[in-house]
Structures are given as structure tokens and as C-alpha cells.
Design an enzyme around this catalytic site. Sequence first.
Site, short mmCIF file in Angstrom:
data_model
loop_
_atom_site.label_atom_id
_atom_site.label_comp_id
_atom_site.label_asym_id
_atom_site.label_seq_id
_atom_site.Cartn_x
_atom_site.Cartn_y
_atom_site.Cartn_z
N SER A 1 0.85 -1.20 0.00
CA SER A 1 0.00 0.00 0.00
C SER A 1 0.88 1.24 0.00
O SER A 1 2.03 1.21 0.44
CB SER A 1 -0.89 0.02 1.24
OG SER A 1 -0.13 0.33 2.41
N ASP A 2 0.32 2.33 -0.51
CA ASP A 2 0.94 3.62 -0.22
C ASP A 2 0.77 3.86 1.28
O ASP A 2 -0.06 3.22 1.94
CB ASP A 2 0.29 4.73 -1.04
CG ASP A 2 1.23 5.91 -1.26
OD1 ASP A 2 2.17 6.08 -0.45
OD2 ASP A 2 1.02 6.67 -2.21
N TRP A 3 1.55 4.77 1.81
CA TRP A 3 1.60 4.94 3.27
C TRP A 3 0.25 5.42 3.81
O TRP A 3 -0.25 6.46 3.41
CB TRP A 3 2.74 5.90 3.62
CG TRP A 3 4.04 5.21 3.91
CD1 TRP A 3 4.86 5.43 4.98
CD2 TRP A 3 4.69 4.17 3.14
NE1 TRP A 3 5.95 4.60 4.94
CE2 TRP A 3 5.87 3.81 3.82
CE3 TRP A 3 4.38 3.50 1.98
CZ2 TRP A 3 6.74 2.82 3.36
CZ3 TRP A 3 5.23 2.51 1.50
CH2 TRP A 3 6.40 2.18 2.19
N GLY B 1 -2.44 4.00 3.07
CA GLY B 1 -3.36 3.93 1.95
C GLY B 1 -4.21 2.68 1.90
O GLY B 1 -4.87 2.44 0.89
#
Length: 823
Positions: free
Chosen positions: A221-223, A225
Site C-alpha cells: 500500500s501507499d503509506w 493507503g
Amino acid sequence: MIDDILDRMTLEEQVSLLSGADFWTTVPVERLGVPKIKVTDGPNGARGAGSLVAGVNAACFPVAIALGATWNPQLVERMGVAIAGQAKSKGASVLLAPTVNIHRSGLNGRNFECYSEDPMLTAELAVAYIQGVQSQGIAATIKHFAGNESEIERQTMSSDIDERTLREIYLLPFERAVKKAGVMAVMSSYNRLNGIYTSEHPWLLTTVLREEWGFDGIVMSDWFGSHTTAATVNAGLDLEMPGPARDRGEKLVRAVRNGEVKPEAVRMAARRILTLLERVGAFEKAPDLSEHALDLPEDRALIRQLGAEGAVLLKNDGILPLQKAGLGHVAVIGPNAAEARVMGGGSAQIAAHYRISPLDGIREALSNANSIQYAAGCRNNRLVNVFSGEMRVEYFTGRNWSGSPIAVETADVGEFFWFDLPSAELDPSDFSARMTAFYVPAESGEHIFGMTNAGLAKLYVDGRLVVNGFDGWTRGDNYFGTANVEQRQSIHLVAGQRYEVVVEYCALGSTGEGINLTAVRFGVEKPLGDADMAEAVETARAADVALLFVGRDGQWDTEGLDLPNMRLPGRQEELIEKVAAVNANTVVVLQTGGPIEMPWLGRVKAVLQMWYPGQELGHAVADVLFGDVEPGGRLPQTFPKQLSDNSAMTGDETVYPGRDGHVRYAEGVFVGYRHHDTRGVEPLFPFGFGLGYTRFSWSNAKASAVQMGSEGLTVSVDITNIGDRRGSELVQLYVRPLAPTVERPDKELRAFAKVQLAPGETGTASLVLGPRDLSYFDEKTKAFRASAGRYELLAAANAADIRSNVTIELAKEWIGEASDRAI
């Protein structure tokens, strides 16, 4: 080995691998010899675990749009190799780069982080970057998958994109990265795609990425996210970042035992994490996570070369290159002259080893008898200039600055972005800090103090509350939407007097609103006014040549917010007009992360676009201006005459910037030059445009076959340098279907070749095409499809300059397969 480890793992241990340990590292399983590894942000450097604004120094390379302007995959691959070395110096095994989202609107705050408006050019450069990085045993992470072309409400916005547009434009770079480069990691984006968060999108992460393309790496995941437990694991998201676990951990263990997630799904995800560790050599030798600065002369030279290679000469009425020997008085003017704007903002920031400003580079290049005068003229910063000077920083438990400080340190810049605090006794959600410094103004008059804070803060000057970022605090447009709009207040200061500046900050704690960060930035500046503008004009009037450095900086071109328009901020357009009015030899050097409108274009002699080319900015600028090297760049993005000419700028807010949580990509495949060419909208500068310092002649294009077969064909063009300088020419090959069965762009880039030639030398650009290069994506058959018939192959210097063409035929319809690796 991996099967053995998995067999011996408990469910809890397998689950532990599927979340980060902290902001930058994975979870180890010590009893089974599973080490932790570190990831680091890219893409124009390797920051390590330091904050966005501090930490161990690192080499600062050009941003992605500058790399896009090079059209030089071989050079970008060399950069990938060099950045892998930088990642190793930060103890990292995974680099969070490259970014391959498409230049859609021209206003995206992260436009500078992306290569191009064209998916094929983006894909070729991304593949080269990844191959360079991964050749050194470092995993690359292609991002953001997918549909993240704007920063507006990016954590929740749904990018609504039809499948044909997705396949032809927005997914192609990811597809090639998987199939051609073997990328080891993919990062999901924050946004939703057609209503579903990409971090829990089964069609995107499993059907397309794994089953169709054959991806066998990890998806992270994006941070902050990811948002769910079962949905993300079932969709194919392997790693939740950052740690510690939020929606995994015990929640995931319960989901498995409740039957919401199959044990096999957890085991498969854990297997992919372990495979990544194996691929980066972590089992052979546990990574050393310590960090150090790595400042190599070969990296410096490469950064300087890349800067010139990506510099795009947009206009030249014979003034460039400047002859050093013939120059007398040189005026160096503008807000970007003495300031080294070397990178964009947001998570791409690093602590560069050094920054060479244009003024520094020009002074070094003209170190003999040339007279150089400097004047700023105006400012272009979005935020007040950050405080610079030694300060004492005290940290306290709790939010009221009481008791003895737990930790004390010194700093020299008034910006703090805390990933880690200086003591384990400090709770990131329940601490306070006090910064104490002194400011001595050089001039008397009104000064502006400004502050923005993710958390609560107050700024005092000699005990007087000047900026209140505490009472009435609300989220705004800074620090990825976690900090307030910058609060400003002006006060009168006396030159030479010593003023105490104190900032008291406290953490806000979790608000339950997506990302929660702790950060503060404060600054002070004396505004520039009419007198400063007049000084710049007079400086230009007395000079033989006026070099005018304008544009934006990393406060404008930054993650977390889109640009308000496509004009130069502040009074820069006025500065250009006034300087050009008094000096006929005015050269404008631009630094922006994307296109701008140029109402002043006809009044200046030359325009050079330098983007943000890294720490060697000043040297690269001087190299090009004085002709030591060729301006090698060509535009990777169309420059429209005005913002309204962009295909996303229809006046319909559902198309841009979005409404009610949705943004419609209503223009479909007609992005960038595809829109301008097909709709007859004349650009200011076309895609692929750029001038040089020498001249070339082209032969007519020749095809190796008149019919396209399954093995493909080659188009060749002979190029001769008929000038008196060494230089480069870019041959772009576009495909135009002569009798399309569906609406298609007038032409589409399918291959390119950059040829470097000495005076009098001839070289051949060889461009290879396959059947898929003739195709479009057919949503009915769910496949790329090329209709039988005639196709025109266009050899061009840019999208508006076709030099020759050749017609070929596809004898029978071609239909690709989802798993076809011949792309």
C-alpha cells in the site's frame, strides 16, 4: 527454503509479515531467521529513514519529468544503477520508485515526479530505470497503481476511467514494467478506481496484475493507503505500510479464523514477502540498516550530464550558445537565480549533498573578466522563506511543555517533520517541542513571519504571540493535507537588532482522518516590492545580456496539492516583460514541473526549460547556456497555449478537479498530443519539441517490409549532422491507422531513437514495431485488436513536425491475448 519457513510458521507469524514494523522496515521473524529489510523513498534520490527535510545526505538526481525530457533510456538506466548505490548507503533493500502516472491535466502537484503524457515513452524510461536499480540487487517499486493523476482529495477520490483508456494509457507503463523489466514490487495508489479503493481492488491487483500480466512480486500500500482487513488481503495487497499493523495483525488473525480470509491467501502473501527478501539477498546476508552519506564523483558527473540532456531549448533567436569571450556585463536576475531549486516537494525530497544555484554556476563558468550583477526582482515562493539559523530544540512528554525536557538537540532550519523522535520516552501522539532561535534582520521594515503545522503551534517574537497556529486549527493544504494553511503576520523589525523567536509545538494526536503526521515549518522574510523590481530592471538595462531565472519551486510543485493555474506565480511575468523591454538580449530560463503559459514569449530572445535537474543545477545550466554541451532535451509533455486547451479542462468540474468524490476521465484516450492533434488544438510547443545548437538532414523513412507480420518490422531513418557542432537528434515514430474501425487518435507514438552525431557524421535510427503497435484495446473482446488494413508510419522530429512517412499493410486482423508477453 521458503516453503520450509512457511511450513514452520504459525498463522500469527505469517500475518506479521504482511504489515510494516514501523515507517520504513518490515517485520522480522527471528526464530526462523527471517530478517527485516528497509525501504526508502525515491525517485530522484534515496532519502533513507530520515524526515522529509533532514536526515543523512544523499545524491539528488533530476526529477522524473527532466528524465522524460532526455528521451534516453540508456542514460536513465545508468541513473538507476547509481540510485541503487544510494539506496544501499541508506541500508535499504527496496526503492519506492519509479512513479509512472500520466501527465493528464498539467496541474497535478506531482507532475514533476512523472515522466510523460505518453504511456510508451513513460514505459521505456521506467523499464530502463527499473533494470538499472534491480541489476544491483535492489528492488524497484513502480507506483502509483493506478489512476493517481491529481492530488485533489487523493486519499478518497474515485478516478472513473473506462477500460479502453485504462489499458491504452494508464496501465501500459505498469504492464511493461512487469513483463519487460520484471519489477519486484508495485505500490497501490490512495485513490479509488471506478469506486473501489485500489488497495482492495481484485480486478486490478489479481485479475490484471497477477493473472493476466504474470506479476510474481509484492504489492504494498501507499503509506496509510489501505483501509480494510479482509478486502485488501483477498484482493491481493501483500504489505500494509507503514507499521505497526493497523488493519492486519490480530484483526487479520481473527478474519482468518472467522472464515473471512482463507489461510491460503495469507500463506501466498507471506510467500511473496519472503520471495522478495530472497531476491534482494536478505537471507544470504542480513541487511545492515545503518545509514551513511555517499557522495561519489561519478554520481556528480552523471547528474550534471542528465541535467543538460534533459534541458529543452524552446526558443532561440540566435543568441545561444553565449560566447564567454565576447561577453561583457551579464545580468543574472530572478527569484530562481540565487536559489538552487533542485527538486520538487513532498515525499520525493531528500537532504542533498549540496546545491549549485544558477548564479553560482554562472560565476564559476565566467570566472575571468566578465562582470556579473545579480538582482532578484521578485519572489515566487508559496510559503514564507523557511527560518535559517542555529536553534535549540527541547522535547517534552505530554502536550504542555512542562517539566524538564526529555531530549535536547540543535537544528539550523525551521522545518521539522518527525518520523522518529529523539527519545523512546516520547509518544508521537502525545509530545511537545519548543524551538528557540534568534533573528537579526539585515534591513529595517515590515517582515512577514509565517508558520504551517500538522499539530498545534504558536510562534512568539520577543515574547509576543505573532503567529497563532493553535486556536481554530483546521487541516489545510500543506504536508499532504495534514497541516493548516500557512498562517502569516507582519511586524516591523529594526536592522541589526536581535529578536528571540520561539515556536511551541504539540502533537494533535490521532484525528481519525486518514494520514496523521507531526510537522511544523516556520519562516521569516522581508517582502520584495516595487523598488526591488526597479533594481532588477536597471541591472538588466546596463547589461549585454540578461539571464532571467523564473519558474516555481518545491512548494508549488509538490505532493498534496494541485496547482491553481498554469501561470508563473507572483510578479514573475511582470518581471519578464519589464526586463525584456530594456534589454533586447533577454534569455529566460524556466524551472517548473510542467507546462506554463507564456504570454511574454514573443518579447524574449531565448527560452530554456531546465525543470528541477538535481544538485548540479547551476553547472548544468551554465554548460548549456555557454555551449559546453548540447541542450539535449525534447518535451515529454505538450505545452498548451492556455490551460483551457488541455483536454481535461472542459469547464465541467466532474472531469477536473472532480465532484462528489468522483473525477471522470471523460477525454478517454485523447490525452496530451492525442487531443491536440485529433481535435485540431494548436499547442504552444508540441510534444517532442526541442531545439539544439546544430543542424541535421534526414533521409526518408524506410520499412523492412511492406506487410506487418507476427515477427514485426523495422523502420530506419538516416540522420546526418550538417552543422559544425556535435549534437543529438531525436527520431519519433508515430502510427496512424488509415481506415480505423473505431475512433482513434490521429497518431500515436510507438517508438523513438536518439542519435548522437559529430559534425559531418551520419547515423541510422532503427525503430522496431510489432502488431500490437497497430492496435487499440477492444472492450468487447477484452483484448488489444488491430484491424486488417493500411497504416501510415510517420517519422517525426516532434508531434507537429512529420519528416517522412511510409505505408504498410496488416493483411489480417490481429488480436492479442491478455497473457501475451510480446508487447
